[in-house]
Write a protein that holds these residues in place. Structure first.
Motif, PDB file in Angstrom:
ATOM      1  N   ALA A   1       0.690  -1.305  -0.030  1.00 30.37           N
ATOM      2  CA  ALA A   1       0.193   0.077  -0.062  1.00 30.37           C
ATOM      3  C   ALA A   1       0.829   1.335   0.060  1.00 30.37           C
ATOM      4  CB  ALA A   1      -0.898  -0.005   1.316  1.00 30.37           C
ATOM      5  N   LEU A   2       1.938   1.360   0.712  1.00 27.64           N
ATOM      6  CA  LEU A   2       2.760   2.366   0.912  1.00 27.64           C
ATOM      7  C   LEU A   2       3.658   2.794  -0.335  1.00 27.64           C
ATOM      8  CD1 LEU A   2       4.307   1.771   4.489  1.00 27.64           C
ATOM      9  CD2 LEU A   2       2.643   3.785   3.786  1.00 27.64           C
ATOM     10  N   ALA A   3       4.135   1.632  -1.060  1.00 29.00           N
ATOM     11  CA  ALA A   3       4.773   1.641  -2.229  1.00 29.00           C
ATOM     12  C   ALA A   3       3.749   2.230  -3.336  1.00 29.00           C
ATOM     13  CB  ALA A   3       5.160   0.285  -2.838  1.00 29.00           C
ATOM     14  N   ASP A   4       2.646   1.557  -3.319  1.00 27.58           N
ATOM     15  CA  ASP A   4       1.431   2.133  -4.377  1.00 27.58           C
ATOM     16  C   ASP A   4       1.315   3.599  -4.232  1.00 27.58           C
ATOM     17  OD1 ASP A   4      -0.410   1.840  -6.475  1.00 27.58           O
ATOM     18  OD2 ASP A   4      -1.921   1.628  -5.002  1.00 27.58           O
TER      19      ASP A   4
ATOM     20  N   PHE B   1       4.766  11.387   2.143  1.00 30.60           N
ATOM     21  CA  PHE B   1       3.323  11.516   2.344  1.00 30.60           C
ATOM     22  C   PHE B   1       2.649  10.101   2.390  1.00 30.60           C
ATOM     23  CE2 PHE B   1       4.298  16.014   1.398  1.00 30.60           C
ATOM     24  CZ  PHE B   1       3.861  16.604   2.446  1.00 30.60           C
ATOM     25  N   CYS B   2       3.276   9.267   1.700  1.00 27.57           N
ATOM     26  CA  CYS B   2       2.451   7.898   1.822  1.00 27.57           C
ATOM     27  C   CYS B   2       2.121   7.331   2.958  1.00 27.57           C
ATOM     28  CB  CYS B   2       3.283   6.967   0.890  1.00 27.57           C
ATOM     29  SG  CYS B   2       4.821   6.262   1.490  1.00 27.57           S
ATOM     30  N   GLY B   3       2.923   7.414   3.954  1.00 27.02           N
ATOM     31  CA  GLY B   3       2.236   6.878   5.316  1.00 27.02           C
ATOM     32  C   GLY B   3       1.249   7.635   5.891  1.00 27.02           C
ATOM     33  N   LEU B   4       1.399   8.834   5.751  1.00 26.39           N
ATOM     34  CA  LEU B   4       0.141  10.059   6.301  1.00 26.39           C
ATOM     35  C   LEU B   4      -1.017   9.554   5.594  1.00 26.39           C
ATOM     36  CD1 LEU B   4      -0.850  12.394   8.104  1.00 26.39           C
ATOM     37  CD2 LEU B   4      -0.257  13.762   5.617  1.00 26.39           C
ATOM     38  N   LEU B   5      -1.009   9.346   4.216  1.00 25.55           N
ATOM     39  CA  LEU B   5      -2.310   8.853   3.593  1.00 25.55           C
ATOM     40  C   LEU B   5      -2.851   7.600   4.049  1.00 25.55           C
ATOM     41  CD1 LEU B   5      -1.572  10.216  -0.005  1.00 25.55           C
ATOM     42  CD2 LEU B   5      -3.223  11.077   1.361  1.00 25.55           C
TER      43      LEU B   5
ATOM     44  N   SER C   1      -4.654   2.841  -1.517  1.00 25.80           N
ATOM     45  CA  SER C   1      -4.246   2.462  -2.771  1.00 25.80           C
ATOM     46  C   SER C   1      -4.189   3.820  -3.561  1.00 25.80           C
ATOM     47  CB  SER C   1      -5.150   1.788  -3.471  1.00 25.80           C
ATOM     48  OG  SER C   1      -6.446   2.010  -3.665  1.00 25.80           O
ATOM     49  N   VAL C   2      -3.569   3.822  -4.723  1.00 34.36           N
ATOM     50  CA  VAL C   2      -3.604   4.942  -5.613  1.00 34.36           C
ATOM     51  C   VAL C   2      -5.055   5.020  -6.256  1.00 34.36           C
ATOM     52  CG1 VAL C   2      -3.024   5.820  -8.032  1.00 34.36           C
ATOM     53  CG2 VAL C   2      -1.242   5.100  -6.348  1.00 34.36           C
ATOM     54  N   THR C   3      -5.811   3.892  -6.447  1.00 34.03           N
ATOM     55  CA  THR C   3      -7.201   3.955  -7.007  1.00 34.03           C
ATOM     56  C   THR C   3      -7.988   4.590  -5.998  1.00 34.03           C
ATOM     57  OG1 THR C   3      -6.483   2.009  -8.179  1.00 34.03           O
ATOM     58  CG2 THR C   3      -8.989   2.515  -7.772  1.00 34.03           C
ATOM     59  N   GLN C   4      -7.759   4.201  -4.711  1.00 32.15           N
ATOM     60  CA  GLN C   4      -8.694   4.758  -3.648  1.00 32.15           C
ATOM     61  C   GLN C   4      -8.545   6.426  -3.501  1.00 32.15           C
ATOM     62  OE1 GLN C   4      -8.163   2.985   0.298  1.00 32.15           O
ATOM     63  NE2 GLN C   4     -10.202   4.181   1.144  1.00 32.15           N
ATOM     64  N   LEU C   5      -7.331   6.944  -3.755  1.00 33.58           N
ATOM     65  CA  LEU C   5      -6.816   8.165  -3.534  1.00 33.58           C
ATOM     66  C   LEU C   5      -7.524   8.914  -4.822  1.00 33.58           C
ATOM     67  CD1 LEU C   5      -5.342  10.582  -2.598  1.00 33.58           C
ATOM     68  CD2 LEU C   5      -3.312   9.776  -3.943  1.00 33.58           C
ATOM     69  N   ALA C   6      -7.427   8.412  -6.002  1.00 33.71           N
ATOM     70  CA  ALA C   6      -8.156   9.065  -7.228  1.00 33.71           C
ATOM     71  C   ALA C   6      -9.588   9.201  -7.107  1.00 33.71           C
ATOM     72  CB  ALA C   6      -7.692   8.101  -8.378  1.00 33.71           C
TER      73      ALA C   6
ATOM     74  N   ARG D   1      -5.122  10.057 -10.434  1.00 34.05           N
ATOM     75  CA  ARG D   1      -6.075   9.887 -11.675  1.00 34.05           C
ATOM     76  C   ARG D   1      -5.327   9.602 -12.795  1.00 34.05           C
ATOM     77  NH1 ARG D   1     -10.313  14.456  -9.631  1.00 34.05           N
ATOM     78  NH2 ARG D   1     -11.469  13.336  -8.200  1.00 34.05           N
ATOM     79  N   SER D   2      -4.351   9.935 -13.046  1.00 37.05           N
ATOM     80  CA  SER D   2      -3.552   9.861 -14.380  1.00 37.05           C
ATOM     81  C   SER D   2      -2.692   9.060 -14.475  1.00 37.05           C
ATOM     82  CB  SER D   2      -2.965  11.269 -14.524  1.00 37.05           C
ATOM     83  OG  SER D   2      -1.975  11.417 -13.540  1.00 37.05           O
ATOM     84  N   LEU D   3      -2.249   8.411 -13.087  1.00 34.60           N
ATOM     85  CA  LEU D   3      -1.230   7.180 -13.149  1.00 34.60           C
ATOM     86  C   LEU D   3      -1.914   5.886 -13.787  1.00 34.60           C
ATOM     87  CD1 LEU D   3       0.436   7.603  -9.622  1.00 34.60           C
ATOM     88  CD2 LEU D   3       1.483   7.900 -11.918  1.00 34.60           C
ATOM     89  N   SER D   4      -1.308   5.227 -14.339  1.00 38.59           N
ATOM     90  CA  SER D   4      -1.558   3.874 -14.865  1.00 38.59           C
ATOM     91  C   SER D   4      -1.455   2.803 -13.787  1.00 38.59           C
ATOM     92  CB  SER D   4      -0.760   3.495 -16.088  1.00 38.59           C
ATOM     93  OG  SER D   4      -0.759   4.382 -17.151  1.00 38.59           O
ATOM     94  N   PRO D   5      -2.173   1.628 -13.809  1.00 32.21           N
ATOM     95  CA  PRO D   5      -1.966   0.474 -12.912  1.00 32.21           C
ATOM     96  C   PRO D   5      -0.440   0.166 -13.120  1.00 32.21           C
ATOM     97  CG  PRO D   5      -3.825   0.069 -14.089  1.00 32.21           C
ATOM     98  CD  PRO D   5      -3.215   1.392 -14.690  1.00 32.21           C
ATOM     99  N   VAL D   6       0.058  -0.621 -12.099  1.00 31.88           N
ATOM    100  CA  VAL D   6       1.436  -1.382 -12.188  1.00 31.88           C
ATOM    101  C   VAL D   6       1.131  -2.479 -12.912  1.00 31.88           C
ATOM    102  CG1 VAL D   6       3.233  -2.313 -10.866  1.00 31.88           C
ATOM    103  CG2 VAL D   6       2.207  -0.344 -10.092  1.00 31.88           C
TER     104      VAL D   6
END
Length: 146
Positions: free
Chosen positions: A71-74, A85-89, A96-101, A140-145
């Motif tokens: 999750a942190l790496a994503d 800021f990944c830990g704060l989020l 996840s990036v998807t959830q953030l988007a 929103r603009s990032l592609s999935p890994v």
């Protein structure tokens, strides 16, 4: 460059595992022995549940630790989030990036503010709505890994 073409050009960031919060030196060394040196390599190596279980066995940690690292790496893929800021989020409930988007920036800013006040009794460390909006737009603009 227009706003939409600029948004499409956002690239995932890749960080050395030693910059990822929550990953101790022993786990880093065990992952490094398996050729996993960066956050994107970790994401690729842990895409499925069996892969996460295998990594947990390799790193000699509970599977939940690997799930947290993933999750942190994503989240660290988002350029303005990174390893800072990944830990704060994650603590604010974004996993996840998807959830953030999909999270409204104003709501996320309020979640982070509540967290900062509850844990540190400080309001001044909370990122601005504009900064959180940039995170959401970049997510929103990032592609999935792959």
């Amino acid at each position: 460059m227009t706003q939409s073409s600029s948004a499409r050009s956002v690239r995932s960031l890749d960080w050395s595992l030693d910059q990822l919060p929550g990953l101790d030196a022993q786990a880093q060394a065990l992952l490094r022995d398996r050729g996993i040196l960066t956050t994107l390599q970790l994401l690729k190596a842990a895409q499925t549940s069996p892969q996460k279980i295998q990594l947990a066995q390799i790193a000699r940690v509970p599977v939940n630790a690997v799930i947290k690292w993933v999750a942190l790496a994503d989240l660290a893929r988002v350029p303005d989030v990174g390893c800072v800021f990944c830990g704060l989020l994650l603590h604010a409930g974004i996993a996840s990036v998807t959830q953030l988007a999909q999270t409204p920036p104003h709501r996320l800013t309020q979640q982070i503010l509540r967290l900062q006040v509850a844990m540190m009794q400080r309001r001044d460390l909370c990122p601005s709505v504009n900064e959180v909006t940039r995170w959401v737009q970049q997510a929103r603009s990032l592609s999935p890994v792959r």
